[in-house]
Design a protein around this motif. Structure first.
Motif, mmCIF file in Angstrom:
data_model
loop_
_atom_site.group_PDB
_atom_site.id
_atom_site.type_symbol
_atom_site.label_atom_id
_atom_site.label_comp_id
_atom_site.label_asym_id
_atom_site.label_seq_id
_atom_site.Cartn_x
_atom_site.Cartn_y
_atom_site.Cartn_z
ATOM 1 N N MET A 10 0.820 -1.191 0.000
ATOM 2 C CA MET A 10 0.000 0.000 0.000
ATOM 3 C C MET A 10 0.874 1.270 0.000
ATOM 4 N N THR A 11 1.929 1.219 0.793
ATOM 5 C CA THR A 11 2.828 2.369 0.859
ATOM 6 C C THR A 11 3.454 2.643 -0.500
ATOM 7 N N ALA A 12 3.815 1.578 -1.219
ATOM 8 C CA ALA A 12 4.417 1.740 -2.545
ATOM 9 C C ALA A 12 3.446 2.412 -3.505
ATOM 10 N N ILE A 13 2.174 2.075 -3.418
ATOM 11 C CA ILE A 13 1.168 2.691 -4.288
ATOM 12 C C ILE A 13 1.034 4.174 -3.961
ATOM 13 N N ILE A 14 1.036 4.494 -2.678
ATOM 14 C CA ILE A 14 0.920 5.895 -2.257
ATOM 15 C C ILE A 14 2.160 6.676 -2.686
ATOM 16 N N ALA A 15 3.341 6.075 -2.519
ATOM 17 C CA ALA A 15 4.582 6.762 -2.888
ATOM 18 C C ALA A 15 4.634 7.022 -4.381
ATOM 19 N N GLY A 16 4.243 6.054 -5.161
ATOM 20 C CA GLY A 16 4.239 6.213 -6.605
ATOM 21 C C GLY A 16 5.580 5.909 -7.228
ATOM 22 N N PRO A 17 5.599 5.804 -8.552
ATOM 23 C CA PRO A 17 6.820 5.370 -9.251
ATOM 24 C C PRO A 17 7.987 6.343 -9.141
ATOM 25 N N LYS A 18 7.721 7.640 -9.036
ATOM 26 C CA LYS A 18 8.832 8.601 -8.965
ATOM 27 C C LYS A 18 9.653 8.391 -7.702
ATOM 28 N N ILE A 19 8.972 8.154 -6.600
ATOM 29 C CA ILE A 19 9.658 7.920 -5.331
ATOM 30 C C ILE A 19 10.305 6.537 -5.334
ATOM 31 N N LEU A 20 9.583 5.545 -5.837
ATOM 32 C CA LEU A 20 10.113 4.179 -5.838
ATOM 33 C C LEU A 20 11.369 4.044 -6.700
ATOM 34 N N LEU A 21 11.453 4.812 -7.769
ATOM 35 C CA LEU A 21 12.660 4.766 -8.601
ATOM 36 C C LEU A 21 13.889 5.227 -7.831
ATOM 37 N N LEU A 22 13.698 6.127 -6.867
ATOM 38 C CA LEU A 22 14.827 6.640 -6.082
ATOM 39 C C LEU A 22 15.033 5.875 -4.779
ATOM 40 N N LEU A 23 14.144 4.931 -4.470
ATOM 41 C CA LEU A 23 14.259 4.148 -3.244
ATOM 42 C C LEU A 23 15.622 3.461 -3.100
ATOM 43 N N PRO A 24 16.198 2.888 -4.159
ATOM 44 C CA PRO A 24 17.520 2.262 -3.977
ATOM 45 C C PRO A 24 18.593 3.223 -3.458
ATOM 46 N N THR A 25 18.522 4.490 -3.829
ATOM 47 C CA THR A 25 19.533 5.434 -3.335
ATOM 48 C C THR A 25 19.359 5.663 -1.838
ATOM 49 N N TRP A 26 18.130 5.746 -1.375
ATOM 50 C CA TRP A 26 17.887 5.927 0.060
ATOM 51 C C TRP A 26 18.248 4.669 0.829
ATOM 52 N N LEU A 27 17.928 3.501 0.264
ATOM 53 C CA LEU A 27 18.285 2.243 0.922
ATOM 54 C C LEU A 27 19.798 2.096 1.025
ATOM 55 N N LEU A 28 20.515 2.537 0.012
ATOM 56 C CA LEU A 28 21.968 2.503 0.063
ATOM 57 C C LEU A 28 22.479 3.341 1.231
ATOM 58 N N GLY A 29 21.866 4.484 1.462
ATOM 59 C CA GLY A 29 22.241 5.319 2.602
ATOM 60 C C GLY A 29 21.987 4.624 3.929
ATOM 61 N N VAL A 30 20.879 3.914 4.044
ATOM 62 C CA VAL A 30 20.560 3.178 5.276
ATOM 63 C C VAL A 30 21.584 2.065 5.504
ATOM 64 N N VAL A 31 21.878 1.311 4.449
ATOM 65 C CA VAL A 31 22.859 0.227 4.543
ATOM 66 C C VAL A 31 24.218 0.800 4.948
ATOM 67 N N LEU A 32 24.616 1.882 4.316
ATOM 68 C CA LEU A 32 25.903 2.504 4.634
ATOM 69 C C LEU A 32 25.949 2.946 6.092
ATOM 70 N N PHE A 33 24.863 3.527 6.585
ATOM 71 C CA PHE A 33 24.796 3.963 7.982
ATOM 72 C C PHE A 33 25.062 2.786 8.923
ATOM 73 N N HIS A 34 24.406 1.658 8.672
ATOM 74 C CA HIS A 34 24.569 0.501 9.550
ATOM 75 C C HIS A 34 25.952 -0.136 9.412
ATOM 76 N N ILE A 35 26.492 -0.155 8.210
ATOM 77 C CA ILE A 35 27.838 -0.698 8.012
ATOM 78 C C ILE A 35 28.862 0.172 8.733
ATOM 79 N N CYS A 36 28.705 1.474 8.637
ATOM 80 C CA CYS A 36 29.677 2.400 9.246
ATOM 81 C C CYS A 36 29.694 2.291 10.761
ATOM 82 N N LYS A 37 28.602 1.868 11.367
ATOM 83 C CA LYS A 37 28.575 1.707 12.818
ATOM 84 C C LYS A 37 29.388 0.501 13.275
#
Length: 189
Positions: free
Chosen positions: A1-28
């Motif tokens: 449901m969240t993906a539908i609300i976000a829409g394709p423009k946001i979902l296309l950029l989701l990998p960049t935000w996920l990369l930031g989350v992964v990097l944050f946890h790796i750096c810790k």
């Protein structure tokens, strides 16, 4: 449901935000290593420079238009139309940040400089939220890129204490409103 609300423009950029989350946890969890850190900083900087000078961003955009249709890309994707470019830039920026983190144990920062770094780092969410509207506003008034950037950053410094600087106030307000919404409604009849 969240993906539908976000829409394709946001979902296309989701990998960049996920990369930031992964990097944050790796750096810790990483151990510091100066030579690998320096290698990552230098290689990511050189790769980014090569990437920008090579014309690859334009080729990726052309590829996106060919794959999805130029009209669809221009009219529906808006800022996400450069998503392939954003993936590459996100990867290179992540490499650079990771390199800095690997090197960070080898450098000490005096307390006064550390205070200012934390102070301005505490404005990043405000910068994220307000940079584009402010750039548009000042860009429509002034013809100087330097003036637009300086005024935008100055306004972020002014706005941040009212937003991020009052996080506890806003959190209490949201919690209070949330508790009001969740109260059961009693039937008077």
């Amino acid at each position: 449901m969240t993906a539908i609300i976000a829409g394709p423009k946001i979902l296309l950029l989701l990998p960049t935000w996920l990369l930031g989350v992964v990097l944050f946890h790796i750096c810790k969890k990483i151990r510091h290593h100066l030579s690998i850190g320096v290698l990552l900083i230098l290689s990511s900087t050189c790769l980014y420079t090569f990437y920008r000078l090579s014309g690859l961003p334009d080729h990726l955009y052309d590829f996106t238009q060919d794959a999805f249709g130029a009209i669809f890309v221009r009219s529906n994707l808006e800022f996400s139309r450069w998503f392939l470019n954003d993936y590459i830039v996100a990867l290179l920026v992540s490499m650079n940040i990771f390199g800095v983190v690997l090197c960070s144990a080898n450098f000490s920062i005096n307390e006064k400089l550390s205070f200012y770094i934390r102070y301005f780092a505490g404005m990043t969410f405000t910068l994220y939220l307000f940079h584009y509207p402010l750039l548009q506003l000042f860009g429509s008034i002034f013809n100087s890129s330097a003036a637009v950037i300086i005024l935008t950053l100055a306004n972020i410094v002014i706005i941040a204490p009212l937003t991020e600087g009052r996080k506890s106030y806003w959190l209490k307000l949201v919690n209070r409103l949330h508790s009001q919404v969740r109260k059961p409604v009693h039937n008077r009849y």
